[in-house]
Motif scaffolding. Structure first.
Motif, short mmCIF file in Angstrom:
data_model
loop_
_atom_site.label_atom_id
_atom_site.label_comp_id
_atom_site.label_asym_id
_atom_site.label_seq_id
_atom_site.Cartn_x
_atom_site.Cartn_y
_atom_site.Cartn_z
N LEU A 35 0.83 -1.21 0.00
CA LEU A 35 0.00 0.00 0.00
C LEU A 35 0.85 1.25 0.00
CD1 LEU A 35 -3.09 -0.42 2.39
CD2 LEU A 35 -3.08 0.04 -0.07
N VAL A 36 1.91 1.26 0.83
CA VAL A 36 2.78 2.44 0.92
C VAL A 36 3.46 2.72 -0.41
CG1 VAL A 36 4.89 3.35 1.94
CG2 VAL A 36 3.18 2.29 3.39
N VAL A 37 4.03 1.70 -1.02
CA VAL A 37 4.73 1.90 -2.30
C VAL A 37 3.74 2.27 -3.39
CG1 VAL A 37 6.35 0.92 -3.96
CG2 VAL A 37 6.47 0.23 -1.57
N LEU A 38 2.57 1.66 -3.38
CA LEU A 38 1.52 1.98 -4.36
C LEU A 38 1.12 3.44 -4.28
CD1 LEU A 38 -0.48 0.69 -6.45
CD2 LEU A 38 -2.07 0.43 -4.54
N LYS B 123 -7.89 -5.06 -1.60
CA LYS B 123 -9.18 -4.49 -2.01
C LYS B 123 -10.34 -5.21 -1.34
CE LYS B 123 -7.72 -2.91 -6.62
NZ LYS B 123 -7.88 -3.13 -8.08
N LYS B 124 -10.24 -6.54 -1.27
CA LYS B 124 -11.31 -7.33 -0.66
C LYS B 124 -11.42 -7.05 0.84
CE LYS B 124 -13.01 -12.08 -0.27
NZ LYS B 124 -12.76 -13.50 -0.61
N LYS B 125 -10.27 -6.99 1.52
CA LYS B 125 -10.27 -6.75 2.96
C LYS B 125 -10.78 -5.36 3.33
CE LYS B 125 -6.50 -9.93 4.15
NZ LYS B 125 -5.12 -10.05 4.70
N LEU B 126 -10.43 -4.38 2.50
CA LEU B 126 -10.81 -3.00 2.79
C LEU B 126 -12.12 -2.59 2.13
CD1 LEU B 126 -7.34 -1.21 2.43
CD2 LEU B 126 -8.42 -2.11 4.51
N ASP B 127 -12.67 -3.50 1.32
CA ASP B 127 -13.91 -3.24 0.58
C ASP B 127 -13.76 -2.02 -0.32
OD1 ASP B 127 -16.52 -3.70 -0.21
OD2 ASP B 127 -17.39 -2.44 1.35
N LEU B 128 -12.63 -2.01 -1.07
CA LEU B 128 -12.34 -0.95 -2.02
C LEU B 128 -12.20 -1.56 -3.41
CD1 LEU B 128 -9.71 1.05 0.08
CD2 LEU B 128 -12.14 1.59 -0.21
N ASN B 129 -12.45 -0.75 -4.44
CA ASN B 129 -12.51 -1.32 -5.79
C ASN B 129 -11.39 -0.87 -6.73
OD1 ASN B 129 -14.99 -2.76 -5.32
ND2 ASN B 129 -16.04 -0.78 -5.41
N THR B 130 -10.84 0.32 -6.51
CA THR B 130 -9.86 0.87 -7.46
C THR B 130 -8.54 1.20 -6.78
OG1 THR B 130 -10.49 3.19 -7.15
CG2 THR B 130 -11.77 1.90 -8.76
N VAL B 131 -7.51 1.35 -7.61
CA VAL B 131 -6.20 1.75 -7.10
C VAL B 131 -6.29 3.14 -6.47
CG1 VAL B 131 -3.84 2.37 -7.75
CG2 VAL B 131 -4.88 0.32 -8.70
N GLY B 132 -7.09 4.02 -7.08
CA GLY B 132 -7.26 5.36 -6.54
C GLY B 132 -7.82 5.34 -5.13
N LEU C 103 -7.46 2.88 -3.02
CA LEU C 103 -6.40 2.37 -2.15
C LEU C 103 -5.41 3.48 -1.78
CD1 LEU C 103 -5.53 -1.09 -3.78
CD2 LEU C 103 -6.90 -0.65 -1.74
N VAL C 104 -5.07 4.31 -2.77
CA VAL C 104 -4.14 5.41 -2.52
C VAL C 104 -4.76 6.40 -1.53
CG1 VAL C 104 -2.98 7.40 -3.55
CG2 VAL C 104 -2.96 5.20 -4.74
N ASN C 105 -6.04 6.75 -1.74
CA ASN C 105 -6.71 7.68 -0.83
C ASN C 105 -6.77 7.13 0.59
OD1 ASN C 105 -7.21 9.60 -2.80
ND2 ASN C 105 -9.21 8.76 -3.35
N PHE C 106 -7.04 5.84 0.71
CA PHE C 106 -7.08 5.20 2.03
C PHE C 106 -5.72 5.31 2.71
CE2 PHE C 106 -6.17 1.51 4.68
CZ PHE C 106 -7.23 1.53 5.58
N THR C 107 -4.67 5.03 1.95
CA THR C 107 -3.31 5.08 2.51
C THR C 107 -2.95 6.48 2.98
OG1 THR C 107 -2.68 3.32 0.98
CG2 THR C 107 -0.89 4.48 2.08
N MET C 108 -3.34 7.48 2.18
CA MET C 108 -2.99 8.87 2.50
C MET C 108 -3.74 9.38 3.73
SD MET C 108 -0.68 9.60 0.32
CE MET C 108 -0.52 11.37 0.44
N THR C 109 -4.87 8.75 4.08
CA THR C 109 -5.64 9.21 5.25
C THR C 109 -5.27 8.45 6.51
OG1 THR C 109 -7.45 7.67 4.73
CG2 THR C 109 -7.63 9.90 3.85
N THR C 110 -4.35 7.51 6.41
CA THR C 110 -3.86 6.79 7.58
C THR C 110 -2.44 7.28 7.88
OG1 THR C 110 -2.82 4.97 6.38
CG2 THR C 110 -5.17 4.78 6.87
N LYS C 111 -1.81 6.66 8.88
CA LYS C 111 -0.42 7.00 9.19
C LYS C 111 0.54 5.95 8.63
CE LYS C 111 -0.81 10.05 13.15
NZ LYS C 111 -0.33 10.34 14.51
#
Length: 203
Positions: A149-152, A180-189, A191-199
């Motif tokens: 996730l971080v590198v992505l 994607k399945k674990k986080l219930d997310l569908n796109t790379v975008g 995933l990136v948004n999720f990563t940016m809102t965490t630490k």
């Protein structure tokens, strides 16, 4: 303001980049057209990023120059190239560049790539500390999935992620599906948004 070392031997391209990147105090540009100039500037100054043309009319090409500069200090690199030859890219990959920009380049794309490269360089490590995690969903992910996730989030493609983490591209793709399945997310975008809102990112 960013400090950028530009390694480019074409006068018109050098002037265009200096003009575009210096607008609105975005960056200060030092330009080198050959190996000797690049070494001198690099050892005398601190740079946030290097933009290097791969093909130079000099004793060393851009890849060789970056390899030499890395012996002094690791600085994120973006390569400019007019060719997408697989052998050239294979050689360049050994220097772990952040990205390749094909000529003719788009100025907005170039700035976005520079910003992502700087973001990437500010991480202490791609390996994560559990104590930094605040989002409960992160507990669902394995350490490897968090690393991916971080590198992505820094703009890397699956092939580049695989090289950085020393795993296969197929393994990266499978991890992305699991994430994607674990986080219930569908796109790379997403995933990136999720990563940016965490630490997950140490910025």
């Amino acid at each position: 303001m960013l400090n950028i070392l530009l390694i480019e031997d074409e006068f018109i391209i050098t002037k265009d980049l200096e003009t575009q990147l210096s607008k609105n105090n975005y960056a200060n540009i030092d330009s080198a057209k050959n190996y000797k100039n690049a070494i001198r500037l690099f050892t005398e100054n601190d740079y946030d990023i290097i933009i290097a043309d791969i093909n130079l009319n000099d004793e060393k090409d851009g890849i060789e120059i970056i390899s030499e500069l890395a012996k002094f200090k690791i600085v994120p690199v973006v390569y400019l190239t007019a060719y997408s030859d697989s052998e050239i890219i294979k050689r360049a990959q050994k220097t772990l560049p952040f990205a390749y920009i094909l000529k003719p380049y788009n100025n907005q794309q170039l700035k976005a790539t520079i910003d992502l490269a700087i973001l990437n360089s500010k991480k202490d490590s791609i390996f994560l500390e559990e104590t930094l995690n605040e989002n409960p969903k992160l507990d669902l992910l394995t350490k490897r999935e968090k690393e991916i996730l971080v590198v992505l989030a820094t703009g890397k493609m699956s092939r580049e992620i695989a090289e950085i983490l020393t795993i296969s591209v197929g393994t990266v793709e499978q991890h992305k599906k699991n994430i994607k399945k674990k986080l219930d997310l569908n796109t790379v975008g997403e995933l990136v948004n999720f990563t940016m809102t965490t630490k997950l990112l140490k910025i």
